[in-house]
Motif scaffolding. Structure first.
Motif, PDB file in Angstrom:
ATOM      1  N   ARG A 119      -7.418 -10.367   7.176  1.00 34.04           N
ATOM      2  CA  ARG A 119      -7.839 -10.488   8.580  1.00 34.04           C
ATOM      3  C   ARG A 119      -9.255 -11.029   8.676  1.00 34.04           C
ATOM      4  O   ARG A 119      -9.550 -11.901   9.501  1.00 34.04           O
ATOM      5  N   SER A 120     -10.123 -10.515   7.798  1.00 35.16           N
ATOM      6  CA  SER A 120     -11.507 -10.952   7.813  1.00 35.16           C
ATOM      7  C   SER A 120     -11.628 -12.440   7.431  1.00 35.16           C
ATOM      8  O   SER A 120     -12.376 -13.199   8.057  1.00 35.16           O
ATOM      9  N   LEU A 121     -10.859 -12.872   6.420  1.00 33.81           N
ATOM     10  CA  LEU A 121     -10.869 -14.278   6.008  1.00 33.81           C
ATOM     11  C   LEU A 121     -10.443 -15.192   7.149  1.00 33.81           C
ATOM     12  O   LEU A 121     -11.061 -16.227   7.405  1.00 33.81           O
ATOM     13  N   ILE A 122      -9.367 -14.794   7.832  1.00 33.82           N
ATOM     14  CA  ILE A 122      -8.833 -15.619   8.912  1.00 33.82           C
ATOM     15  C   ILE A 122      -9.834 -15.691  10.070  1.00 33.82           C
ATOM     16  O   ILE A 122     -10.075 -16.752  10.640  1.00 33.82           O
ATOM     17  N   ARG A 123     -10.431 -14.548  10.400  1.00 29.77           N
ATOM     18  CA  ARG A 123     -11.450 -14.522  11.467  1.00 29.77           C
ATOM     19  C   ARG A 123     -12.611 -15.430  11.138  1.00 29.77           C
ATOM     20  O   ARG A 123     -13.031 -16.231  11.956  1.00 29.77           O
ATOM     21  N   ARG A 124     -13.121 -15.286   9.904  1.00 26.95           N
ATOM     22  CA  ARG A 124     -14.292 -16.078   9.534  1.00 26.95           C
ATOM     23  C   ARG A 124     -13.975 -17.559   9.551  1.00 26.95           C
ATOM     24  O   ARG A 124     -14.799 -18.374   9.965  1.00 26.95           O
ATOM     25  N   SER A 125     -12.765 -17.924   9.107  1.00 26.42           N
ATOM     26  CA  SER A 125     -12.440 -19.350   9.077  1.00 26.42           C
ATOM     27  C   SER A 125     -12.282 -19.902  10.490  1.00 26.42           C
ATOM     28  O   SER A 125     -12.432 -21.087  10.730  1.00 26.42           O
ATOM     29  N   ALA A 126     -11.995 -19.014  11.459  1.00 19.38           N
ATOM     30  CA  ALA A 126     -11.918 -19.454  12.860  1.00 19.38           C
ATOM     31  C   ALA A 126     -13.286 -19.299  13.541  1.00 19.38           C
ATOM     32  O   ALA A 126     -13.414 -19.512  14.741  1.00 19.38           O
ATOM     33  N   GLY A 127     -14.303 -18.921  12.759  1.00 22.07           N
ATOM     34  CA  GLY A 127     -15.653 -18.798  13.309  1.00 22.07           C
ATOM     35  C   GLY A 127     -15.870 -17.552  14.150  1.00 22.07           C
ATOM     36  O   GLY A 127     -16.743 -17.510  15.009  1.00 22.07           O
ATOM     37  N   LYS A 128     -15.060 -16.518  13.911  1.00 20.32           N
ATOM     38  CA  LYS A 128     -15.184 -15.276  14.685  1.00 20.32           C
ATOM     39  C   LYS A 128     -15.615 -14.145  13.740  1.00 20.32           C
ATOM     40  O   LYS A 128     -14.933 -13.852  12.774  1.00 20.32           O
ATOM     41  N   ALA A 129     -16.742 -13.517  14.072  1.00 23.35           N
ATOM     42  CA  ALA A 129     -17.232 -12.440  13.206  1.00 23.35           C
ATOM     43  C   ALA A 129     -16.593 -11.101  13.572  1.00 23.35           C
ATOM     44  O   ALA A 129     -16.356 -10.254  12.721  1.00 23.35           O
ATOM     45  N   SER A 130     -16.302 -10.914  14.849  1.00 25.47           N
ATOM     46  CA  SER A 130     -15.780  -9.625  15.316  1.00 25.47           C
ATOM     47  C   SER A 130     -14.261  -9.603  15.293  1.00 25.47           C
ATOM     48  O   SER A 130     -13.606 -10.642  15.432  1.00 25.47           O
ATOM     49  N   SER A 131     -13.689  -8.401  15.153  1.00 30.73           N
ATOM     50  CA  SER A 131     -12.236  -8.302  15.187  1.00 30.73           C
ATOM     51  C   SER A 131     -11.717  -8.221  16.626  1.00 30.73           C
ATOM     52  O   SER A 131     -10.519  -8.200  16.856  1.00 30.73           O
ATOM     53  N   ILE A 132     -12.626  -8.166  17.595  1.00 32.34           N
ATOM     54  CA  ILE A 132     -12.219  -8.138  19.001  1.00 32.34           C
ATOM     55  C   ILE A 132     -12.351  -9.549  19.588  1.00 32.34           C
ATOM     56  O   ILE A 132     -13.396 -10.178  19.471  1.00 32.34           O
ATOM     57  N   LEU A 133     -11.269 -10.025  20.202  1.00 33.08           N
ATOM     58  CA  LEU A 133     -11.294 -11.342  20.848  1.00 33.08           C
ATOM     59  C   LEU A 133     -11.134 -11.121  22.344  1.00 33.08           C
ATOM     60  O   LEU A 133     -10.260 -10.375  22.771  1.00 33.08           O
ATOM     61  N   ARG A 134     -11.972 -11.767  23.151  1.00 28.85           N
ATOM     62  CA  ARG A 134     -11.891 -11.567  24.600  1.00 28.85           C
ATOM     63  C   ARG A 134     -11.731 -12.880  25.347  1.00 28.85           C
ATOM     64  O   ARG A 134     -12.327 -13.879  24.973  1.00 28.85           O
ATOM     65  N   ALA A 135     -10.928 -12.844  26.400  1.00 28.69           N
ATOM     66  CA  ALA A 135     -10.826 -13.972  27.330  1.00 28.69           C
ATOM     67  C   ALA A 135     -10.679 -13.359  28.717  1.00 28.69           C
ATOM     68  O   ALA A 135      -9.659 -12.722  29.008  1.00 28.69           O
ATOM     69  N   GLY A 136     -11.693 -13.507  29.548  1.00 26.88           N
ATOM     70  CA  GLY A 136     -11.669 -12.873  30.870  1.00 26.88           C
ATOM     71  C   GLY A 136     -11.551 -11.369  30.721  1.00 26.88           C
ATOM     72  O   GLY A 136     -12.297 -10.756  29.962  1.00 26.88           O
TER      73      GLY A 136
END
Ligand code: CA
Length: 217
Positions: free
Chosen positions: A112-129
């Motif tokens: 999960r961490s590898l995939i997040r980092r490769s998408a440029g996201k440091a946090s495991s929480i993703l927000r949209a609105g």
């Protein structure tokens, strides 16, 4: 998210596959270096688990060849006493490693961490609105209230969230949500998208006819 496991120990590969599928990943397995490299080059994976000691081509050769064309995150699996192997793997372009025998929960967290980092996201929480995805627990909330998504609905939405602001083609979405053994009807994606709009708001996902889908930044 779709993962490739390149591992010749069939019991281990089977156990890892099962664990990752339970987490909602689409998973393909290759049992030797040559077929693994071919799959890694021809399909766009979100992460690759790569054993080093493999028949036909070893893990270093696979990594070396793969890095000529692709920057897919790679986690190498190494033997306990293989410090030199780990150093070499990381120097050769691997992103992380795990020592065998490993704990499946640690493997899950590292992927999960590898995939997040490769998408440029440091946090495991993703927000949209007012919509919030917790990629560690695979749970979704809208305006603070829990929303239940089917595993595939979650996978579709998570991929779009990871690539927020990018237009994602239908073909790409299919490639990242299904493994090679799954047969699907092409209209199934329309069903997922319409369910996601119903559950998360009609403006949550934008459809560009004939082009693909988009979650706006
Ligand atoms: Ca091996």
């Amino acid at each position: 998210m779709r993962i490739l496991i390149i591992e010749d120990e069939t019991d281990l590969a089977r156990a890892v596959r099962k664990a990752l599928e339970e987490d909602g990943f689409a998973v393909d397995v290759a049992h030797d270096g040559e077929s693994g490299l071919y799959q890694a080059q021809t399909c766009d994976y979100d992460a690759i688990l790569l054993d080093l000691m493999l028949p036909r081509r070893n893990g270093w050769t696979v990594l070396d060849q793969l890095r000529k064309t692709k920057d897919t995150p790679v986690l190498i699996l190494t033997a306990r006493d293989g410090v030199d192997d780990r150093v070499r793997g990381l120097d050769d372009g691997a992103d992380d490693y795990l020592v065998k025998p490993f704990n499946l929960d640690e493997l899950r967290a590292r992927i999960r961490s590898l995939i997040r980092r490769s998408a440029g996201k440091a946090s495991s929480i993703l927000r949209a609105g007012d919509v919030e995805f917790d990629t560690a627990s695979r749970t979704v909330r809208k305006a603070g209230k829990a929303v239940t998504l089917s595993p595939k609905e979650y996978s579709v939405a998570e991929f779009l969230m990871m690539h927020r602001g990018e237009l994602v083609t239908r073909t790409k979405l299919f490639e990242h949500v299904y493994d090679e053994s799954e047969d699907t009807l092409s209209n199934v994606m329309d069903v997922y998208i319409s369910n996601l709009r119903r559950k998360l708001g009609k403006d949550f996902i934008t459809t560009r006819r004939g082009e693909g889908y988009l979650i706006h930044v």
